[in-house]
Design a protein around this motif. Sequence first.
Motif: not given
Length: 376
Positions: A232-236
Amino acid sequence: MSEHPATETSASQPAREIAVRASKVSMDFGNGVLAVDNASFELEKGRFLTILGPSGSGKTTLLRMIAGFQEQTSGEITIYGKPVHATPPHRRSIGMVFQKLALFPHMTAAENVAFPLRMRRFNPRSIPGRVEQFLELVKLQGYGNRRINELSGGQQQRVAIARALVFEPDLLLLDEPLAALDVKLREEMQLEFRRIQHELGVTTINVTHDQREALVVSDDVIVMDGGRIQQHARPVDLYREPANPFVAGFLGLSSSVEGTVTDGGELKAGDQLLKGAPVGDIPPGTPALAAIRAEQIRMGATQSALKACDVSLDGLVRDTIFEGERQMYVVEAKTLPGTVFHVYHHDPDSFDLFDVGASVAIGWNRRDMKIFRNSA
């Protein structure tokens, strides 16, 4: 002031208001396999989250539990602090857009958009103005009197979005709504979703198996496989710093090499030492798998042309594939027989630089090759 409870933070930081929280959620359909296995995450108010994964990964089941269509076997899901099933379905402030849009064919576009307002007993005098406002939001002003069968697929999609948003829900859920559209229209609608969500600020959860869609529209992405949340993370961050081999292989085009980790944190594959960046603590001698994305590999006629790279190998071009904006080369490493690397070449003036059968060199920087513990 917001009517929803805010999460406590230090005095120096603004309060983080959690719209959706899933805590150790599982779903067992009784077949011995958990469709969702111990999933936990938080989603802040106003953000756009995409749940991404292959078919059977558990993403749609998780969305249906958030919507309240299915009750989890264990764990808890709350929306603004309230358990989902504590609120009757007709009182949940949730808008939804499905792959099958479920528009009413006997109604006009405006009547479809007005339907949830009438069901929620909005002031009848306010409904026409609100419907017009949301048709304009989705760029369908002037189309309100058309029947659904008089609209294109993309226009029907916009009607469904307007209908889901017109009552200003606390949460918008999207269940692969773009899957049935052709590629060009799907990419246009991805940008429209992003624009509309930014304009309204509505908290959104989207489910898709489309990697580009997840990266384009989202503030946050959850990758699922086998019922579990893999990352689970930011797209980048998801793209550049995958947490495990599955995420590295599922997002984008990667090449992989198996081997063991050395004392220096390199990958020993056969007689070849490959410099890379271990992910986590991997003791020397541990079986490992290294992955590198196609766009992070450089290509030249000889190794001397790749002096700026930390790693360079001699290779042989096995195939070339023209993809319009780039050329993709399949290169077999001469010192790693049977191991091929996919390489993107973006220079439009030299797409046909190397032919099949040509001897070449490939290289990369240490930080770009991720080395994972191989649990296979």
